[in-house]
Write a protein that holds these residues in place. Sequence first.
Motif, mmCIF file in Angstrom:
data_model
loop_
_atom_site.group_PDB
_atom_site.id
_atom_site.type_symbol
_atom_site.label_atom_id
_atom_site.label_comp_id
_atom_site.label_asym_id
_atom_site.label_seq_id
_atom_site.Cartn_x
_atom_site.Cartn_y
_atom_site.Cartn_z
ATOM 1 N N LYS A 22 53.736 44.846 40.765
ATOM 2 C CA LYS A 22 52.529 44.003 40.781
ATOM 3 C C LYS A 22 52.699 42.807 39.861
ATOM 4 O O LYS A 22 52.270 41.687 40.192
ATOM 5 C CB LYS A 22 51.323 44.845 40.353
ATOM 6 N N MET A 23 53.351 43.016 38.721
ATOM 7 C CA MET A 23 53.599 41.910 37.800
ATOM 8 C C MET A 23 54.514 40.868 38.442
ATOM 9 O O MET A 23 54.270 39.661 38.344
ATOM 10 C CB MET A 23 54.231 42.435 36.512
ATOM 11 N N SER A 35 42.906 43.553 42.122
ATOM 12 C CA SER A 35 41.669 44.097 42.673
ATOM 13 C C SER A 35 41.173 45.263 41.820
ATOM 14 O O SER A 35 41.917 45.848 41.031
ATOM 15 C CB SER A 35 41.904 44.562 44.123
ATOM 16 N N TYR A 36 39.908 45.598 42.005
ATOM 17 C CA TYR A 36 39.312 46.712 41.259
ATOM 18 C C TYR A 36 40.001 48.027 41.609
ATOM 19 O O TYR A 36 40.313 48.839 40.730
ATOM 20 C CB TYR A 36 37.819 46.786 41.588
ATOM 21 N N SER A 41 44.048 52.243 40.340
ATOM 22 C CA SER A 41 45.297 52.906 40.738
ATOM 23 C C SER A 41 46.344 52.824 39.632
ATOM 24 O O SER A 41 47.065 53.794 39.376
ATOM 25 C CB SER A 41 45.840 52.282 42.023
ATOM 26 N N GLN A 42 46.413 51.672 38.977
ATOM 27 C CA GLN A 42 47.352 51.530 37.866
ATOM 28 C C GLN A 42 46.982 52.420 36.691
ATOM 29 O O GLN A 42 47.857 53.023 36.062
ATOM 30 C CB GLN A 42 47.417 50.070 37.423
ATOM 31 N N LEU A 114 36.059 40.029 34.527
ATOM 32 C CA LEU A 114 36.780 40.875 33.567
ATOM 33 C C LEU A 114 38.177 40.314 33.325
ATOM 34 O O LEU A 114 38.917 40.031 34.274
ATOM 35 C CB LEU A 114 36.883 42.304 34.102
ATOM 36 N N GLU A 115 38.531 40.157 32.063
ATOM 37 C CA GLU A 115 39.854 39.642 31.707
ATOM 38 C C GLU A 115 40.540 40.648 30.794
ATOM 39 O O GLU A 115 40.041 40.965 29.702
ATOM 40 C CB GLU A 115 39.729 38.293 30.992
ATOM 41 N N ILE A 116 41.680 41.173 31.246
ATOM 42 C CA ILE A 116 42.433 42.175 30.483
ATOM 43 C C ILE A 116 43.630 41.484 29.834
ATOM 44 O O ILE A 116 44.461 40.899 30.536
ATOM 45 C CB ILE A 116 42.910 43.315 31.407
ATOM 46 N N PRO A 117 43.743 41.551 28.506
ATOM 47 C CA PRO A 117 44.854 40.870 27.822
ATOM 48 C C PRO A 117 46.150 41.654 27.912
ATOM 49 O O PRO A 117 46.733 42.068 26.900
ATOM 50 C CB PRO A 117 44.347 40.773 26.380
ATOM 51 N N ASP A 118 46.620 41.887 29.123
ATOM 52 C CA ASP A 118 47.856 42.632 29.338
ATOM 53 C C ASP A 118 48.358 42.303 30.730
ATOM 54 O O ASP A 118 47.665 41.664 31.517
ATOM 55 C CB ASP A 118 47.605 44.138 29.197
#
Length: 252
Positions: A22-23, A35-36, A41-42, A114-118
């Motif tokens: 995915k990355m 996606s949500y 799933s991750q 939503l912003e995930i710092p990863d």
Amino acid sequence: MYFFLSNLSFTDICMSTSTIPKMLMNIQAQSQSISYTGCLSQVFSFLAFLVLENCPLTAMAYDRYVAICHPLMYPIIMNPSFCVLLILVSLFISGVNSLLHTLMVLQMSLCTHLEIPDFFCELSQVIKSACSDTLINNILMYFFSVILGGSALFGIIFSYSLIVCSLLRLPSSGRKYKVFSTCGSHLLVVLLFYGTAFGVYISSSITESSRKTAVVSMMYIVVPQMPNPLIYSLRNKDVKEALWKLFGRITL
């Protein structure tokens, strides 16, 4: 040992596959969205394979203890049925743990943007980014981390403490070296796995930079899995001879 090693290799592949593709897709598409459903799933797959990584390492430590301290009883204790049972129990524990955390994430209220710092949906980062109360989520996350990770690490340390006590009773230094050489590769893999895990935890608690957090997480996902095949293949005489020939040609 090779039965547990094959399970460890399979877990390494699945753990990297749950996040790295995915990355790479995001890099190729120059997009940082997920996606949500993909995020959940991750979370599920990463937690499942993280626990599964612990279990073979602990089982291999116990396998080395039985082989060194009780060699005559080894075929009876470490029979195929018992080895399969250990893997099935680890699958059950990892599945229940990851499913519980994923269901708890479903109960949270997430922000619209939503912003995930990863670079992947890590459980701790998803919980931090929630807009609702996450006290129960944090308690469950730390509780299961201590119980599952701590018990696995305790089992490894306890097994090797018994091996060291057995080594001290051996009169010959040659025998001590031979016994230690059978454990060296496993010890190195354990140090890589838990060393990077502690490094990620310490760095994430110290730094607040999202870029540094993502880099450290990348090191944790990729670094422990990459050297594992090389470390265990060095036990093979043919691989050792091929490496010495290669180094000899490079030197010349």
